[in-house]
Design a protein around this motif. Structure first.
Motif, PDB file in Angstrom:
ATOM      1  N   ASP A 161       1.116  -1.308  -0.036  1.00  0.00           N
ATOM      2  CA  ASP A 161      -0.001  -0.153  -0.086  1.00  0.00           C
ATOM      3  C   ASP A 161       0.873   1.126  -0.079  1.00  0.00           C
ATOM      4  N   PRO A 162       0.895   2.068  -1.136  1.00  0.00           N
ATOM      5  CA  PRO A 162       1.875   3.223  -1.116  1.00  0.00           C
ATOM      6  C   PRO A 162       1.685   4.258  -0.189  1.00  0.00           C
ATOM      7  N   GLU A 163       0.090   4.381   0.295  1.00  0.00           N
ATOM      8  CA  GLU A 163      -0.337   5.161   1.200  1.00  0.00           C
ATOM      9  C   GLU A 163       0.174   4.947   2.720  1.00  0.00           C
ATOM     10  N   GLU A 164       0.306   3.847   2.889  1.00  0.00           N
ATOM     11  CA  GLU A 164       1.042   3.386   4.301  1.00  0.00           C
ATOM     12  C   GLU A 164       2.688   3.754   4.353  1.00  0.00           C
ATOM     13  N   VAL A 165       3.209   3.201   3.195  1.00  0.00           N
ATOM     14  CA  VAL A 165       4.676   3.696   2.931  1.00  0.00           C
ATOM     15  C   VAL A 165       4.848   5.177   3.243  1.00  0.00           C
ATOM     16  N   ASP A 169      11.589   9.617   5.701  1.00  0.00           N
ATOM     17  CA  ASP A 169      13.134   9.916   4.989  1.00  0.00           C
ATOM     18  C   ASP A 169      12.972   9.703   3.372  1.00  0.00           C
ATOM     19  N   THR A 170      13.881  10.167   2.943  1.00  0.00           N
ATOM     20  CA  THR A 170      13.928  10.404   1.324  1.00  0.00           C
ATOM     21  C   THR A 170      13.755   9.259   0.725  1.00  0.00           C
ATOM     22  N   VAL A 171      14.225   8.124   1.209  1.00  0.00           N
ATOM     23  CA  VAL A 171      14.280   6.828   0.709  1.00  0.00           C
ATOM     24  C   VAL A 171      13.118   6.390   0.770  1.00  0.00           C
ATOM     25  N   GLY A 172      12.389   6.227   2.053  1.00  0.00           N
ATOM     26  CA  GLY A 172      11.275   5.668   1.975  1.00  0.00           C
ATOM     27  C   GLY A 172      10.034   6.269   1.217  1.00  0.00           C
ATOM     28  N   GLU A 204       8.075  16.958  -4.789  1.00  0.00           N
ATOM     29  CA  GLU A 204       8.282  17.703  -3.458  1.00  0.00           C
ATOM     30  C   GLU A 204       9.669  17.357  -3.082  1.00  0.00           C
ATOM     31  N   LEU A 205      10.228  16.143  -3.282  1.00  0.00           N
ATOM     32  CA  LEU A 205      11.365  15.668  -2.847  1.00  0.00           C
ATOM     33  C   LEU A 205      12.469  16.141  -3.542  1.00  0.00           C
ATOM     34  N   THR A 207      20.931   4.070  -3.044  1.00  0.00           N
ATOM     35  CA  THR A 207      20.523   3.372  -1.878  1.00  0.00           C
ATOM     36  C   THR A 207      19.247   2.644  -2.156  1.00  0.00           C
ATOM     37  N   MET A 208      18.274   3.055  -2.841  1.00  0.00           N
ATOM     38  CA  MET A 208      17.075   2.134  -2.930  1.00  0.00           C
ATOM     39  C   MET A 208      17.195   0.991  -4.140  1.00  0.00           C
ATOM     40  N   CYS A 209      18.150   1.204  -4.820  1.00  0.00           N
ATOM     41  CA  CYS A 209      18.483   0.287  -5.778  1.00  0.00           C
ATOM     42  C   CYS A 209      19.089  -0.912  -4.899  1.00  0.00           C
TER      43      CYS A 209
END
Length: 1140
Positions: free
Chosen positions: A491-495, A501-504, A527-528, A549-551
Motif C-alpha cells: 500500500d503506497p499510502e501506508e509507506v 526519510d527520502t528513501v522511504g 516535493e522531494l 541506496t534504494m537500488c
C-alpha cells in the motif's frame, strides 16, 4: 487510517499475501529450469538479437563454449570458417584444420544406458582434421551418437577424400583413417543416415555410403559406392569454389553440380535418400539388411520452368527456354518433397523470383503445389551467388529461407518477414531443425532461433533474464499470472505515511508508479526533488545517493515468503514470495527492471549525476548498470551446477555479509540474498583456487581445480560482459553530466575489495603457473589454454574501457603507459608456450605491437609483418616496427625493409620520415632510391658528428665520397670531394699515431674513438712521443687547418714551435759554425722540411718575441747561446726568402 498499526506491521508487508499458502502458483510450463530448457530458450541474460515485423531472433540455449567464441573472434581473415548444427544435439565449427564440437542440447538417455562421464552441456572438444590443400568445411563432418552409446562419434573427410573416424570424440587420439578413391573429384558433403552411416557426395554427384563397423574388436570404415545407371550424371568436374551453403547451379555450366543430399528415416528400418543435382532428383532406398535400391530418377527442370512461366511470364512474348531456373535446396514433407527454386528471364528483367515447389515422389514425380514467394533478388552474371545462395528449413507449416545475412520467415496468411543481420562481422553459417525449433548459427551471436512476436509477452514471463532491446523498458503487469513480487501488494499510502526519510518516500513513489498512479508519484518526486532547485551536475547529490541506496535495498531485500528469515525485518520492494533461491533472484531482476523504468518515466533518470564508489566518482547510471550486472551474475552463478570449490568460496564470502547462517538458513541463502556483494563470491572463489594450488594435491588435481574455477568465473563474467555490451545504450550517460569527465571503471575491471580485477589477475597467473606449465597435452591443457586467453581478454577489455573513458584527460598518459606494460605481460606467457597464433590474436585485438613484431620475428614471417603494417597503418605500427628494430640492434632487418619498399608506394613515406630522424640509416634508403646526392650529404653530416668509432667515421667518409661520385655531375663536386679528402686525411693523421703514445693517455687502440684535432696536435708534440721528429711535428702543423677557432689555432701554432724548441737542450759550446749547429736542432729541421714541402716562410714561423714570451720558455730567455742561434736561424730564413 489507524497509524498505530505501523508498530505491529510494516507498510512494506503486503496486505493480501500474508502467508505462503495463499501464494498463486506458476503454471508448470513457466517453472522449467532455465539452465536446461526443453524449449531451448536461452539461459543467457541477453536474448533478443533483432526484431522484424512479425518475428524476432533470440539466442538459443547456453552461451557458446569459450573455445568456440575465441575461434570465431580471432580467426584469421584468410581462414575459412564454417559451422553445422545436427538434430541429435551437437554442433561443430571448422576453422582451418581445427574441428570444434560441443553439445548444445541435452538428449534424454535410454533406460538402463549409463550416463556420460566426460562432461555436459557447453563442453567443447577439439579434433584435428586431415591434411588438405583445399579448405575444410563443416559440411564434410558428421557427428552422431551410435545406437546403444552415449559417447558421440565423428566422421570427417578432406576435400580430396581422406576419411578420419573418431569412435568417441572424448578420445581424440583414437582414430581410423581410410582414403576413398574419387578419381580427382572434390568432396561436397557428408550426410548422416542415422543408424546406418553417412553418405559422402562429391561436387559431381558421386556418392559413397560410409559405414563405421567393428571388425574383430577393431573399429573400421566400410566404403560402398552407390552405383547409378550408366550415363546418369557422369563425368569428373573441375575444382569449384563452394559456398558455405553449398554449390550453385548455373545455366552456363556444362556439368551437373550437386545441390543437396537429404536422408529421411522410414518406419520399417529403412531410409529414403534424395540426391538433388542440377535439375535432377535421384531417390534411393537404403537398408541395413538389403542392397541399396535406386527407386527413381526425375528431371524437374521442365516442371519448375513451366510453373514459373505460368505464374509470372504467362502474358509475355517469348520462349520458355529463355527462362533460367535453379533448384537451391530440398526438404521432406511426409511423403513429398519441397524444393526451393529460383528463376530469371534476363531477356525481360534481371529480377530473380523464388518459389517453394512441392513434388510427390511416390511412383511418378508429380508437381503437387507451387507457391510463388513475395521475395526477389537481382541476378548478375559476374556474381550469381548474391541471389542464389539461399537454403531453407521447414518447420511445421512455416518455412525459413536464409542466406549469409538474412532469414526470411514464410508463415501462412502472413507477408514474408525479412530478418536482416546488419553487423558487417556477422554471418549465418548454417541452420537446422531441432525439437521442432529452427536453429541458426550466427558468427556473432552463436545459436539463435526465430519466434513470432506473439510469443514475446509470454517469454518475458517465462524467462528470468531481460532481453537486450528492452532491458529497462519491459513492464510486468500487476495481474500477471503467478507474479511473485511483494511490491505489487504493498500500500503506497501506508509507506508514504510511515517513512518520512527520502528513501522511504521515493519507495512510495515507486509503488504508485507500479499502480499507474502518475499524479501521485509525480507529486512526491516534485516535493522531494523540485526541478526549480536543480543546479549544475555534481558528485554525491541527494538524488543520486537516494537512487543508488534504494537500488541496493531492492537487490539485497530478504525473501518475503521464506519463514526462516527474521520477520522483524520489513519486506522490501525487491522481496519475493518464491521459496527457491534462483526464483528469488529472478524476481529481483524483474523488480529492478520496474525500478529502472520508474526512474525513466518519472524524469529522474536524466537528472542523475554521479556518486563516489570505490573512492572515485562514477556516473550514477553506470552504478545502476553495475547493480543490474550483479543480479545477472547472481542468476548465472546460481544456475551453475553445485561444486565443492564454489561452496567453500560462498562460505568464506558470507563473512563479509550482514547476516550469518542460523535459524536453518544456509550459506547460499545468505550469499544470494545480498546481490550487491556477489563480487565477494568471485574473489573468494579465486582465493580457494590459490589455496588448492599450494596444497598437497598432485599437479593434475591442481590443474583440474584451476580449470573448474575458470569455468565458473568465465561463465559468469562473460555473461556479464555480454549483458553490458547489449545494454550499453540503456545505460548511456545523459548529456548533462558529460561535462564532469567521469571515469568509467566497471567492477569487473576495478582493483581492491569492491572489484574483481585483482582476482582475475591472480587467476590468470594460476592458470599459467599451475595449469599450462604443469599439463603438457590433452583436452585439459586445451581447455586451460582457452581459459587463459579468455581471462586475458576479460582483463584487457576492462582496462581498455577505462582508458577510453579518460581519453584527453591528464590521467591518460600515465595509465596508458601502465596499460601497455601490463598488456604485454599478460600476453607474453603465450609466447613462452609458443602459442604464437593465439598470442597474435590477442595482440591484434588490443594493439600489442611488441607481441605482433615478436611473433613475426620468431616465425620468420615477413609477409605477416607487411600485412600488419598495412592493417594498423593509422595506429603507429609502422613507426613502432622501425623503432623496435633499432632498439633490438637489428638494423640489418630494417635495411632489408628498405630494399623491400623499393618501387612501392605503401609505407615508403613513413619509412623515409622515420629514417630522416635516424641519418645513420636514412642514407641507405636514399641509395636504394638512387638519391646519391642526398645520401652523400647525409653521410657527410654523419661523419662530422661521429665520435664513437674512427673506423666507422672512415667508412662513412669513404661511402660519402663514393656516393657523391656516383651521383650526377654537380658544380660543387670538386669542392665536396676536396672536403671529404681533407676529412680522410685527418683520420690518417690519427691512424699514424703509435699505439704506445695513445695507450699512455688511456686511449683504446683496438676500437679507437675519434680524437679531436686539438688533441691530435697535443699527442704529436707531447714528450711521451719519444720517437717524434720533424715529420711528426709537420703533421701537427698540418692538423692546424682543421682548427676552426682562429685564436685557438694561433695558440696551438705557438705551442708546436715551442715544443720543437724544447726538444733540444741548446747548450752548444762551439758556435763557430752556427748554421751547421742549427741543422742538428728539431726546430730548424722542421723549418727546412716545411719550406721544402711548400710552406710559406712568411706564415711559417711566429714572431720571435711572441715565441719565446711564454712560461715554458723562461729558462731559455737568458740563454745567450739559444738567443744567438735562434736569431741566426730566423735571419737565415728571412734572407733566404729575400734571395728567392
Amino acid at each position: 487510517m489507524d497509524r498505530s498499526s505501523f508498530s505491529v506491521k510494516s507498510p512494506f508487508s503486503p496486505r493480501s499475501r500474508q502467508n505462503i499458502s495463499t501464494k498463486r502458483v506458476l503454471p508448470a510450463s513457466f517453472r522449467k529450469s532455465s539452465r536446461l530448457s526443453v524449449s531451448g530458450k536461452s539461459t543467457q541474460s541477453v536474448q533478443i538479437v533483432l526484431k522484424g515485423a512479425h518475428n524476432y531472433v533470440e539466442r538459443f540455449g547456453q552461451p557458446l563454449p569459450v573455445l568456440i567464441t575465441e575461434a570465431l573472434t580471432f580467426a584469421d581473415r584468410n581462414t575459412v570458417l564454417s559451422a553445422r548444427i545436427s538434430e541429435c544435439g551437437y554442433a561443430w565449427v571448422v576453422c582451418g584444420r581445427r574441428l570444434l564440437i560441443w553439445q548444445y542440447r541435452q538428449t534424454p538417455s535410454a533406460p538402463g544406458t549409463p550416463q556420460r562421464k566426460y562432461g555436459g552441456i557447453n563442453q567443447c572438444f577439439e579434433l584435428q582434421l586431415p591434411q588438405s590443400d583445399l579448405a575444410h568445411r563443416a559440411e564434410l563432418v558428421s557427428v552422431f551418437v551410435a545406437v546403444g552409446s552415449n559417447n558421440p562419434s565423428c566422421i570427417a573427410v578432406s576435400p580430396e577424400g581422406l576419411l578420419r573416424y573418431w569412435p568417441a570424440i572424448v578420445h581424440e587420439g583414437v582414430t581410423v583413417e581410410q582414403t576413398v578413391d574419387l578419381q580427382g573429384q572434390e568432396c561436397d558433403s557428408l550426410t548422416d543416415v542415422e543408424g546406418l552411416g553417412c553418405i559422402l557426395a562429391t561436387t559431381t554427384c558421386t556418392t559413397v555410403l560410409v559405414q563405421p563397423l567393428i571388425n574383430a574388436g577393431r573399429h573400421v570404415l566400410q566404403c560402398k559406392p552407390l552405383k547409378t545407371p550408366s550415363g546418369w550424371l557422369g563425368g569428373i568436374s573441375k575444382r569449384m569454389s563452394s559456398l558455405i551453403f553449398g554449390p550453385i547451379s548455373s545455366e552456363h555450366s556444362s556439368e551437373t553440380r550437386l545441390v543437396r543430399v537429404l536422408a529421411v528415416p522410414n518406419s520399417d528400418r529403412t531410409w529414403t535418400v534424395f540426391i538433388l543435382a542440377g535439375h535432377s532428383l535421384q531417390k534411393w532406398i537404403l537398408s541395413t539388411t538389403e542392397t541399396e535400391q535406386l527407386v527413381s530418377v526425375s528431371e524437374l527442370n521442365r516442371l519448375a520452368r513451366d510453373s514459373f512461366h505460368n505464374a509470372i511470364w504467362d502474358t509475355t512474348v517469348g520462349d520458355h527456354t529463355e527462362i533460367d531456373t535453379w533448384l537451391l535446396d530440398i526438404q521432406s514433407d511426409k511423403d513429398n518433397i519441397i524444393v526451393l527454386a529460383a528463376a530469371v528471364n534476363v531477356q525481360i528483367s534481371p529480377q530473380v523470383h523464388y518459389a517453394l515447389i512441392s513434388f510427390s515422389t511416390n511412383g511418378t514425380t508429380l508437381l503437387r503445389d507451387f507457391l510463388l514467394l513475395k521475395m526477389s533478388g537481382l541476378y548478375r552474371d559476374d556474381n550469381p551467388s548474391d541471389s542464389l545462395s539461399y537454403r531453407f528449413l521447414l518447420c511445421g507449416t512455416n518455412a525459413f529461407i536464409y542466406n549469409f545475412k538474412t532469414i526470411t520467415v514464410i508463415r501462412p496468411q502472413e507477408e514474408p518477414d525479412i530478418l536482416e543481420f546488419h553487423s558487417s562481422q556477422d554471418l549465418l553459417l548454417g541452420g537446422s531443425i531441432c525439437v521442432n525449433t529452427p536453429i541458426f548459427f550466427s558468427r556473432v551471436n552463436g545459436l539463435v532461433t526465430v519466434s513470432g512476436t506473439d510469443q514475446l509477452v509470454s517469454d518475458y514471463m517465462n524467462l528470468s533474464m531481460t532481453g537486450p532491446n528492452t532491458p529497462v523498458e519491459a513492464s510486468f503487469s500487476e495481474s500477471a499470472a503467478g507474479n511473485n513480487l511483494s511490491v505489487y501488494n504493498m500500500d503506497p499510502e501506508e509507506v508514504l505515511s510511515a517513512y518520512k526519510d527520502t528513501v522511504g518516500q521515493l519507495k512510495a513513489a515507486f509503488i504508485f508508479h507500479i499502480q499507474n498512479q502518475q499524479s501521485a508519484y509525480q507529486d512526491i518526486i516534485n516535493e522531494l526533488f523540485p526541478i526549480d532547485a536543480a543546479t549544475e551536475p555534481s558528485v554525491d547529490g541527494i538524488l543520486d545517493k537516494v537512487v543508488v541506496t534504494m537500488c541496493k535495498d531492492l537487490l539485497d531485500d530478504i525473501p518475503a515468503g521464506d519463514p526462516r528469515w527474521n520477520k522483524n525485518s520489513p519486506v522490501g520492494i525487491g522481496s519475493s514470495y518464491s521459496m527457491q533461491v534462483l526464483h528469488q533472484l529472478e524476481d529481483k531482476q524483474k523488480a529492478l527492471s520496474l525500478y529502472l523504468k520508474f526512474l525513466k518515466d518519472s524524469g529522474l533518470w536524466n537528472r542523475l549525476a554521479a556518486c563516489t564508489v570505490r573512492d572515485m566518482p562514477i556516473a550514477t547510471v553506470h552504478i545502476l548498470g553495475e547493480l543490474s550486472e550483479k543480479i545477472t551474475a547472481s542468476v548465472i552463478l546460481k544456475s551453475l551446477p553445485n561444486s565443492l570449490i564454489m561452496e567453500n568460496a560462498i562460505e568464506k564470502a558470507i563473512q563479509y555479509f550482514d547476516a550469518s547462517p542460523g535459524n536453518s538458513l544456509t550459506n547460499q541463502d545468505i550469499f544470494y540474498r545480498e546481490v550487491s556483494k556477489v563480487h565477494k563470491g568471485i574473489q573468494e572463489l579465486v582465493n580457494c583456487c590459490e589455496e588448492s594450488a599450494h596444497s598437497d594435491l598432485n599437479p593434475t588435481q591442481v590443474a583440474q581445480v584451476v580449470h573448474d574455477t575458470n569455468e565458473i568465473v568465465l561463465t559468469v563474467l562473460n555473461e556479464v560482459i555480454q549483458y553490458r555490451h547489449q545494454n550499453a545504450d540503456n545505460f548511456a550517460l545523459p548529456q548533462t553530466i558529460k561535462s564532469l569527465n567521469l571515469d568509467y571503471l566497471p567492477w569487473t575491471a576495478a582493483n581492491g575489495l569492491e572489484g574483481v580485477a585483482d582476482a582475475l589477475i591472480l587467476q590468470h597467473t594460476l592458470t599459467f603457473s599451475y595449469g599450462l606449465q604443469l599439463i603438457n597435452h590433452g583436452q585439459l591443457r586445451n581447455s586451460l589454454l582457452d581459459h587463459f586467453i579468455a581471462l586475458t581478454d576479460l582483463i584487457l577489455d576492462g582496462r581498455k574501457c577505462h582508458l577510453e573513458s579518460i581519453k584527453g584527460t591528464s590521467k591518460e598518459n600515465v595509465l596508458y603507459k601502465q596499460y601497455c606494460s601490463d598488456r604485454h605481460k599478460l600476453i607474453k606467457p603465450l609466447l613462452k608456450e609458443r602459442e604464437f597464433e593465439k598470442a597474435a590474436q590477442l595482440a591484434e585485438k588490443y594493439l600489442d605491437f611488441e607481441t605482433l613484431v615478436i611473433v613475426c620475428e620468431l616465425t620468420d614471417n615477413q609477409e605477416r609483418l607487411d600485412e600488419y603494417m598495412e592493417r594498423f597503418n593509422n595506429d603507429g605500427f609502422t613507426e613502432y616496427v622501425y623503432n623496435w628494430f633499432l632498439k633490438e640492434n637489428k638494423q640489418g632487418k630494417l635495411m632489408n625493409r628498405c630494399r623491400r619498399t623499393v618501387g612501392k608506394t605503401k609505407n615508403v613515406q613513413k619509412l623515409t620520415s622515420f629514417l630522416s630522424n635516424h641519418p645513420s640509416l636514412s642514407w641507405m634508403q636514399q641509395i636504394f632510391d638512387n638519391e646519391f646526392g642526398l645520401a652523400a650529404n647525409t653521410l657527410q653530416n654523419l661523419g662530422q658528428h661521429e665520435t664513437e668509432s674512427l673506423t666507422r667515421q672512415k667508412t662513412i667518409y669513404s661511402l660519402c665520397k663514393l656516393s657523391k661520385l656516383a651521383g650526377p655531375n654537380t658544380p660543387d663536386l670538386d669542392l665536396f670531394t676536396t672536403n671529404i679528402n681533407s676529412c680522410l686525411e685527418l683520420i690518417t693523421f690519427q691512424e699514424d699515431l703509435p699505439d704506445y703514445v695513445l695507450q699512455q693517455f688511456g686511449y683504446d687502440t683496438i676500437n679507437p674513438r675519434v680524437i679531436p684535432p686539438r688533441d691530435l696536435i697535443n699527442l704529436y708534440i707531447c714528450n711521451e712521443y719519444t720517437d717524434a721528429g720533424e715529420l711528426e711535428f709537420k703533421k701537427a702543423l698540418d692538423i692546424l687547418t682543421f682548427i676552426e677557432d682562429e685564436d685557438q689555432r694561433e695558440e696551438l701554432h705557438l705551442k708546436i714551435w715551442r715544443s720543437a724548441i724544447l726538444r733540444d737542450s741548446w747548450n752548444y759550446k762551439n758556435l763557430d759554425a752556427p748554421l751547421e749547429t742549427l741543422q742538428s736542432t728539431l726546430f730548424f729541421r722542421l723549418v727546412d722540411l716545411s719550406i721544402a714541402l711548400g710552406a710559406n716562410p712568411q706564415d711559417l714561423l711566429p714572431p720571435l718575441d711572441t715565441l719565446i714570451d711564454d712560461q715554458s720558455m723562461q729558462h731559455l730567455q737568458d740563454n745567450k747561446n739559444f738567443l744567438f742561434l735562434i736569431k741566426t736561424g730566423y735571419d737565415h730564413v728571412f734572407r733566404s726568402q729575400l734571395l728567392d
